[in-house]
Design an enzyme around this catalytic site. Structure first.
Site, PDB file in Angstrom:
ATOM      1  N   TRP A  52      29.940 -23.559 -34.304  1.00  0.00           N
ATOM      2  CA  TRP A  52      29.057 -24.479 -35.033  1.00  0.00           C
ATOM      3  C   TRP A  52      28.475 -25.583 -34.149  1.00  0.00           C
ATOM      4  O   TRP A  52      28.175 -26.670 -34.627  1.00  0.00           O
ATOM      5  CB  TRP A  52      29.782 -25.099 -36.238  1.00  0.00           C
ATOM      6  CG  TRP A  52      30.494 -24.100 -37.073  1.00  0.00           C
ATOM      7  CD1 TRP A  52      29.947 -23.078 -37.794  1.00  0.00           C
ATOM      8  CD2 TRP A  52      31.906 -23.989 -37.265  1.00  0.00           C
ATOM      9  NE1 TRP A  52      30.917 -22.351 -38.423  1.00  0.00           N
ATOM     10  CE2 TRP A  52      32.143 -22.884 -38.115  1.00  0.00           C
ATOM     11  CE3 TRP A  52      32.999 -24.720 -36.800  1.00  0.00           C
ATOM     12  CZ2 TRP A  52      33.417 -22.502 -38.508  1.00  0.00           C
ATOM     13  CZ3 TRP A  52      34.269 -24.327 -37.190  1.00  0.00           C
ATOM     14  CH2 TRP A  52      34.468 -23.237 -38.032  1.00  0.00           C
ATOM     15  N   HIS A  53      28.299 -25.289 -32.867  1.00  0.00           N
ATOM     16  CA  HIS A  53      27.756 -26.300 -31.957  1.00  0.00           C
ATOM     17  C   HIS A  53      26.337 -25.950 -31.519  1.00  0.00           C
ATOM     18  O   HIS A  53      25.926 -26.248 -30.396  1.00  0.00           O
ATOM     19  CB  HIS A  53      28.660 -26.439 -30.722  1.00  0.00           C
ATOM     20  CG  HIS A  53      30.044 -26.913 -31.061  1.00  0.00           C
ATOM     21  ND1 HIS A  53      31.090 -26.868 -30.161  1.00  0.00           N
ATOM     22  CD2 HIS A  53      30.552 -27.444 -32.214  1.00  0.00           C
ATOM     23  CE1 HIS A  53      32.184 -27.345 -30.748  1.00  0.00           C
ATOM     24  NE2 HIS A  53      31.880 -27.696 -31.984  1.00  0.00           N
ATOM     25  N   TYR A  54      25.574 -25.323 -32.391  1.00  0.00           N
ATOM     26  CA  TYR A  54      24.206 -24.947 -32.051  1.00  0.00           C
ATOM     27  C   TYR A  54      23.339 -26.192 -31.907  1.00  0.00           C
ATOM     28  O   TYR A  54      23.597 -27.233 -32.512  1.00  0.00           O
ATOM     29  CB  TYR A  54      23.635 -23.979 -33.089  1.00  0.00           C
ATOM     30  CG  TYR A  54      23.766 -24.417 -34.522  1.00  0.00           C
ATOM     31  CD1 TYR A  54      22.806 -25.211 -35.121  1.00  0.00           C
ATOM     32  CD2 TYR A  54      24.864 -24.024 -35.291  1.00  0.00           C
ATOM     33  CE1 TYR A  54      22.923 -25.610 -36.439  1.00  0.00           C
ATOM     34  CE2 TYR A  54      24.991 -24.422 -36.612  1.00  0.00           C
ATOM     35  CZ  TYR A  54      24.014 -25.214 -37.178  1.00  0.00           C
ATOM     36  OH  TYR A  54      24.142 -25.621 -38.478  1.00  0.00           O
TER      37      TYR A  54
END
Length: 565
Positions: free
Chosen positions: A499-501
């Protein structure tokens, strides 16, 4: 044995990611935010000095800071995080991520690569949904971006007074920490928020009572007479003045409330008043394009009038690939989220999470990656003896620094509530794949270390652990028979998101170093969409810091200009 362990892995991974922390009973009491309202109560037309689109990880600290001296409208498309135990309580971490209803604080999307992901739809954004790890960006990152190091430090500290805590390390996390040091991921740096090569214990946004603290908590520092927060306010487009101007000027937004009623908000006339977009790596480029700023051909294909052709909007999208290895444990282990990290010199971060006695949990409500995992877990729940053993253990994961591989974002529809199409191109660049292989090899060394020996089965060699993971439905990609023997194929087959886009409105391409949109007046973007690379081992600390940092900078600049008159 192989098929049995594969099935057990699927159930256990699901359960671990939904950690039933029964030991905690966190308070869910909401702060007394007199400035927070449902958008249905908003007037049809309103005026403010600043309009912030997106009350997420960056938007909340930014709004709190600007409200000290100016009138601020913060528009959030989701609801309040307060009173929702799936957000607030450590005991229900993951439940919000698995909720795919239209009212969920998490909006699921699947990239064109076939990896299941999520974006925030709640005041506080991703800080309401994540695993809570808190760590700063490196000093090299700060220097490369061009931030003021002193103000960066002050801004981190401002955030940390409210949302960051030192975790209590249990035996599993301690074994991973000691294993990392044993295999040479050194030095050991102890507990620190700083990004340092070697092994460290990082911070967490869960306090000692198991209560999550999010960027929404930073609104307690706001001037209540200077801030208006509207929930369930979905911004459809930014309004521009173009007639008689050398370049477009943002001057308002159109948003709709939960009943679909249309509202307009405008910035007060004044040379320094602005609209600031903080809608995240998917939302910010999406809003720009829906407003007529982006690649001209794409905008015309959706019958959107072109305000400014900007081909770099939606480009440079990246998501840090995560690959995990599940390790069944012969002994019970504590329940833990990410607390320890190994920061390697080859460009991967090694982290871990664990769970204990998940047979009593409810994995049927919890699939973050695929409904098949939950189905497998439900079947295994019928055999309590086998399941109880399966739910002892945890996983060690590696995340690629950067990454170098990039993709792009495109509109699907003109509805801002619909997900855009996004492609991340995981492992497109060979260096990312090489880092993953080294990361998986590092995990193998940790598992085989003396420090970790208590938590492994000697009868399950590393290839068997890889086989369990590779044959589990953790993404929508096709599997390959040789995945467990070829680490390159294993990385490709088992890629997941952490979830680090980021990207889509990158610094130097879409915004300048003051985060002003290039070619447009009175419009800035302040959030993770401006990142060229993901900062630190987890970006949430830096995104919150950036909101505060830019808020202070804007206030200082305006004060300086007013004093010089």
């Amino acid at each position: 044995m192989g098929l049995r362990w594969c099935r057990l892995f699927a159930a256990a991974l699901t359960a671990i990611l939904f950690l039933p922390f029964d030991a905690f009973s966190a308070s869910e009491q909401a702060p007394n935010y007199t400035f927070m309202h449902n958008a249905t109560s908003a007037p049809s037309v309103s005026y403010y000095d600043y309009i912030i689109v997106g009350g997420g990880t960056a938007g909340c600290p930014l709004a709190a800071t600007l409200s000290q001296n100016y009138s601020v409208l913060l528009l959030e498309r989701g609801g309040s995080p307060y009173g929702n135990p799936n957000i607030t309580n450590l005991s229900t971490f993951g439940a919000a991520l698995s909720d795919i209803s239209l009212t969920s604080p998490s909006q699921r999307f699947i990239s064109e690569d076939g990896v299941i992901n999520a974006r925030g739809r709640v005041l506080g954004g991703g800080s309401c949904l994540n695993a809570g790890f808190y760590t700063r960006a490196s000093t090299d990152y700060v220097r490369q971006v061009g931030w003021d190091p002193r103000l960066v430090k002050e801004s981190y500290e401002w955030v940390e007074k409210t949302v960051a805590f030192e975790p209590r390390l249990g035996e599993w996390q301690s074994a991973v920490r000691d294993g990392l040091v044993e295999i040479g991921v050194v030095p050991y740096n102890g507990f620190t928020y700083d990004h340092l090569y070697g092994t460290k214990v990082g911070g967490t946004i869960f306090d000692r009572d198991g209560r999550r603290h999010t960027s929404a908590d930073l609104l307690q520092y706001a001037n209540p007479t200077g801030l208006t927060v509207l929930l369930h306010a979905s911004v459809h487009r930014i309004l521009f003045r173009t007639r008689g101007r050398p370049r477009p000027m943002a001057h308002g937004v159109v948003y709709r409330d939960a009943l679909g009623v249309r509202h307009r908000a405008y910035i007060n006339r004044g040379s320094k008043n602005e609209i600031i977009v903080s809608a995240g790596a998917l939302g910010s480029p999406q809003i720009l394009m829906l407003s007529g700023v982006g690649p001209a051909d794409e905008l015309k294909a959706h019958n959107i009038s072109v305000v400014l052709e900007q081909p770099m909007v939606g480009q440079g999208m990246s998501d840090n690939p995560m690959n995990a290895v599940f390790i069944p444990s012969p002994v019970p282990v504590e329940v833990s989220l990410i607390e320890v990290v190994g920061i390697t010199h080859f460009g991967a971060y090694i982290e871990a999470a664990s769970g204990e006695n998940f047979a009593g949990g409810s994995p049927s409500h919890s699939s973050m990656f695929s409904p098949k995992i939950a189905n497998n877990a439900e079947q295994l729940m019928e055999n309590n003896d086998e399941t109880a053993a399966a739910f002892r253990g945890g996983f060690i994961l590696e995340k690629i620094m950067g990454p170098i591989s990039t993709g792009h974002l495109e509109l699907r529809t003109r509805d801002p509530n619909d997900n855009p199409s996004v492609t991340f191109n995981y492992f497109k660049e060979s260096q990312d794949l090489e880092r993953c292989v080294q990361g998986i090899s590092t995990i193998e060394k940790i598992i085989e270390s003396k420090a970790f020996s208590e938590f492994r089965y000697d009868t399950l060699p590393f290839p068997a652990l890889l086989n369990m993971t590779a044959n589990s439905p953790i993404n929508l990609l096709p599997k390959h028979a040789n995945a467990s023997t070829s680490l390159e194929q294993y990385c490709k087959d088992t890629v997941m998101t952490i979830w680090h886009y980021h990207g889509g409105c990158q610094l130097g391409r879409v915004v300048d170093h003051d985060y002003k949109v290039i070619g447009i007046d009175a419009l800035r973007i302040i959030d993770g969409s401006t990142f060229n690379y993901s900062p630190g081992t987890n970006p949430q600390a830096t995104v919150m810091m950036l909101g505060r940092y830019m808020g202070v900078r804007i206030l200082r600049e305006r004060l300086s200009n007013e004093e010089s008159r």
